[in-house]
Structure formats: structure tokens, C-alpha cells
Design a protein around this motif. Structure first.
Motif, mmCIF file in Angstrom:
data_model
loop_
_atom_site.group_PDB
_atom_site.id
_atom_site.type_symbol
_atom_site.label_atom_id
_atom_site.label_comp_id
_atom_site.label_asym_id
_atom_site.label_seq_id
_atom_site.Cartn_x
_atom_site.Cartn_y
_atom_site.Cartn_z
ATOM 1 N N ASP A 175 -31.561 35.680 -26.390
ATOM 2 C CA ASP A 175 -32.076 37.029 -26.629
ATOM 3 C C ASP A 175 -31.025 38.116 -26.421
ATOM 4 O O ASP A 175 -31.095 39.168 -27.039
ATOM 5 N N ASP A 176 -30.039 37.863 -25.550
ATOM 6 C CA ASP A 176 -29.019 38.878 -25.275
ATOM 7 C C ASP A 176 -27.800 38.783 -26.189
ATOM 8 O O ASP A 176 -26.821 39.502 -25.996
ATOM 9 N N GLU A 177 -27.854 37.895 -27.189
ATOM 10 C CA GLU A 177 -26.744 37.761 -28.130
ATOM 11 C C GLU A 177 -27.057 38.527 -29.411
ATOM 12 O O GLU A 177 -28.136 38.383 -29.977
ATOM 13 N N ALA A 178 -26.085 39.332 -29.840
ATOM 14 C CA ALA A 178 -26.257 40.102 -31.075
ATOM 15 C C ALA A 178 -26.245 39.146 -32.257
ATOM 16 O O ALA A 178 -25.261 38.461 -32.503
ATOM 17 N N GLY A 179 -27.363 39.096 -32.964
ATOM 18 C CA GLY A 179 -27.425 38.216 -34.106
ATOM 19 C C GLY A 179 -28.832 38.050 -34.624
ATOM 20 O O GLY A 179 -29.772 38.694 -34.141
ATOM 21 N N THR A 180 -28.941 37.176 -35.592
ATOM 22 C CA THR A 180 -30.222 36.902 -36.225
ATOM 23 C C THR A 180 -30.265 35.449 -36.649
ATOM 24 O O THR A 180 -29.222 34.813 -36.823
ATOM 25 N N VAL A 181 -31.473 34.933 -36.812
ATOM 26 C CA VAL A 181 -31.690 33.571 -37.277
ATOM 27 C C VAL A 181 -32.356 33.659 -38.641
ATOM 28 O O VAL A 181 -33.362 34.361 -38.801
ATOM 29 N N ILE A 182 -31.769 32.971 -39.612
ATOM 30 C CA ILE A 182 -32.301 32.992 -40.978
ATOM 31 C C ILE A 182 -32.529 31.559 -41.444
ATOM 32 O O ILE A 182 -31.649 30.704 -41.292
ATOM 33 N N ASP A 183 -33.696 31.321 -42.015
ATOM 34 C CA ASP A 183 -34.061 30.005 -42.537
ATOM 35 C C ASP A 183 -33.220 29.699 -43.778
ATOM 36 O O ASP A 183 -33.160 30.502 -44.707
ATOM 37 N N VAL A 184 -32.584 28.521 -43.786
ATOM 38 C CA VAL A 184 -31.706 28.161 -44.905
ATOM 39 C C VAL A 184 -32.450 27.580 -46.100
ATOM 40 O O VAL A 184 -31.841 27.374 -47.149
ATOM 41 N N ASP A 185 -33.736 27.328 -45.948
ATOM 42 C CA ASP A 185 -34.468 26.701 -47.038
ATOM 43 C C ASP A 185 -34.926 27.744 -48.055
ATOM 44 O O ASP A 185 -36.118 27.903 -48.342
ATOM 45 N N ALA A 202 -18.756 41.437 -32.645
ATOM 46 C CA ALA A 202 -19.161 40.452 -33.646
ATOM 47 C C ALA A 202 -20.645 40.131 -33.497
ATOM 48 O O ALA A 202 -21.171 40.054 -32.387
ATOM 49 N N VAL A 203 -21.308 39.963 -34.638
ATOM 50 C CA VAL A 203 -22.700 39.525 -34.657
ATOM 51 C C VAL A 203 -22.762 38.149 -35.304
ATOM 52 O O VAL A 203 -21.902 37.792 -36.125
ATOM 53 N N PHE A 204 -23.773 37.392 -34.946
ATOM 54 C CA PHE A 204 -23.913 36.016 -35.407
ATOM 55 C C PHE A 204 -25.125 35.904 -36.315
ATOM 56 O O PHE A 204 -26.201 36.421 -36.002
ATOM 57 N N VAL A 205 -24.930 35.234 -37.441
ATOM 58 C CA VAL A 205 -26.018 34.927 -38.366
ATOM 59 C C VAL A 205 -26.191 33.416 -38.300
ATOM 60 O O VAL A 205 -25.371 32.659 -38.820
ATOM 61 N N HIS A 206 -27.249 32.984 -37.590
ATOM 62 C CA HIS A 206 -27.508 31.552 -37.421
ATOM 63 C C HIS A 206 -28.341 31.054 -38.586
ATOM 64 O O HIS A 206 -29.490 31.451 -38.757
ATOM 65 N N LEU A 207 -27.730 30.194 -39.399
ATOM 66 C CA LEU A 207 -28.427 29.572 -40.513
ATOM 67 C C LEU A 207 -29.169 28.351 -39.968
ATOM 68 O O LEU A 207 -28.561 27.351 -39.606
ATOM 69 N N HIS A 208 -30.469 28.476 -39.887
ATOM 70 C CA HIS A 208 -31.303 27.465 -39.260
ATOM 71 C C HIS A 208 -32.063 26.654 -40.310
ATOM 72 O O HIS A 208 -32.569 27.211 -41.285
ATOM 73 N N GLY A 209 -32.137 25.352 -40.081
ATOM 74 C CA GLY A 209 -32.918 24.480 -40.953
ATOM 75 C C GLY A 209 -33.324 23.227 -40.211
ATOM 76 O O GLY A 209 -32.718 22.877 -39.194
ATOM 77 N N THR A 210 -34.318 22.546 -40.718
ATOM 78 C CA THR A 210 -34.748 21.285 -40.116
ATOM 79 C C THR A 210 -33.707 20.214 -40.387
ATOM 80 O O THR A 210 -32.869 20.347 -41.289
ATOM 81 N N ARG A 211 -33.786 19.127 -39.627
ATOM 82 C CA ARG A 211 -32.879 17.990 -39.858
ATOM 83 C C ARG A 211 -32.998 17.508 -41.304
ATOM 84 O O ARG A 211 -32.005 17.131 -41.925
ATOM 85 N N GLU A 212 -34.216 17.473 -41.821
ATOM 86 C CA GLU A 212 -34.441 16.967 -43.174
ATOM 87 C C GLU A 212 -33.761 17.856 -44.222
ATOM 88 O O GLU A 212 -33.108 17.353 -45.141
ATOM 89 N N GLN A 266 -26.393 18.057 -46.849
ATOM 90 C CA GLN A 266 -25.167 17.285 -46.609
ATOM 91 C C GLN A 266 -24.962 16.217 -47.679
ATOM 92 O O GLN A 266 -23.838 15.985 -48.111
ATOM 93 N N ALA A 267 -26.033 15.580 -48.079
ATOM 94 C CA ALA A 267 -25.939 14.521 -49.094
ATOM 95 C C ALA A 267 -25.444 15.071 -50.425
ATOM 96 O O ALA A 267 -24.866 14.336 -51.229
ATOM 97 N N ALA A 268 -25.625 16.362 -50.642
ATOM 98 C CA ALA A 268 -25.228 16.983 -51.910
ATOM 99 C C ALA A 268 -23.773 17.434 -51.918
ATOM 100 O O ALA A 268 -23.322 18.017 -52.894
#
Length: 174
Positions: free
Chosen positions: A147-157, A106-116, A122-124
């Protein structure tokens, strides 16, 4: 953002991860559709006791999450041949390790965004069982992909289509 995506032969097995409100369900469903594989929203696999606890504004602890993660891991393992996408917060390395114990590729796609950005998202979405008041606990718990985890980080904005395309572009071996 960084990426460590192995190019396995066969069908993709993907966990779309991130804090509540990052768009895991929407992106996960769109990614599964694009890749032509089944999709499962891990929120639908929570036992009622977990939903009741979150609805009351109480964060889950590791004991609450363990059986839920086992169920998600079994879903992933059952889709190893044909592939699949599951959306799951997978906030801690230990949680991702538990999922990988069932589905090592399994690979992980981390959807990353700021708190704001996440708070705005969430409000939506009124009526979701995860109240916005738990956002800080989600960020406090989050352990980014190592670094040793199969995956990627993608900006949610950005748009869902752009997120899905970014993942596809990163995994295209050509």
C-alpha cells in the motif's frame, strides 16, 4: 485493481513490472511511445552470466540480480529529467527499493495475471531466454506492491492498448 499513483509534475518515470510472460516489454514500449519518453527493456541489461543461468533453467538469486538492478537504477536516475519507462520484473519489495534508491519518484505498473494466462502468453513466445519452466519460481518470488508503494496493478488479460489506456486514465489529474 488498486492504485497509488502520485501526480508528480514533470516527466513520468515508470517501471513496468511482473512475472516473465506478463507483457512487460510490449506494454513498456507501448506506454513509452504513448507518453513520448525513452524506453529500456531491462532484459537487455542482464549480464551474460545471468542469461546463461536462466537459459539453463536455473532461477537467478539475489546476488545475481543485485548488479543488474544497480544498472537499471542508474538508467532510471539518468532519465529523471526527461522521463522514461523501463520493463523489469521487480518481483520483490527489496528489488523495488533498490530501484527507488536511484529514482525515488519512480512508479511501478504491476502487470498481473493468473498462472494460466501467463503460461499461455509464455507459450506464444518461443526462443525467449526465460524458459516456461521457471514460471513457478517467478510466482513464488513475487511480492505484490504494498500500500505504501507508488504504483498500480493492471490485469494483463486485455489488449495492450487497453492496458496503456487504463494507466493513462489513472494518472490523468483532470
Amino acid at each position: 485493481m488498486s492504485s497509488t499513483l502520485p501526480h508528480h509534475g514533470g516527466a513520468p518515470l515508470i517501471v513496468v513490472m511482473g512475472v516473465s510472460g506478463s507483457g512487460k516489454s510490449t506494454v513498456g514500449a507501448a506506454l513509452a511511445q504513448r507518453l513520448g519518453v525513452p524506453y529500456e527493456d531491462a532484459d537487455d541489461l542482464h549480464p551474460q552470466a545471468n542469461i546463461d543461468k536462466m537459459t539453463a533453467g536455473v532461477p537467478l538469486d539475489d546476488d545475481d540480480r543485485r548488479p543488474w538492478l544497480e544498472q537499471i537504477g542508474r538508467w532510471l536516475a539518468g532519465h529523471g529529467e526527461r522521463g522514461g519507462v523501463v520493463s523489469c520484473s521487480a518481483l520483490k519489495r527489496a528489488y523495488r527499493d533498490q530501484l527507488r534508491s536511484h529514482a525515488p519518484r519512480a512508479v511501478f505498473v504491476h502487470l498481473h495475471g493468473t498462472r494460466e494466462v501467463i503460461a499461455r502468453r509464455q507459450a506464444a513466445r518461443p526462443g525467449h531466454f526465460m524458459p516456461a519452466s521457471l514460471l513457478d519460481s517467478q510466482f513464488d518470488t513475487l511480492e505484490p506492491l504494498a500500500d505504501d508503494e507508488a504504483g498500480t496493478v493492471i490485469d494483463v488479460d486485455q489488449s495492450v492498448d487497453a492496458i496503456v489506456q487504463q494507466y493513462v486514465d489513472q494518472t490523468d489529474p483532470s
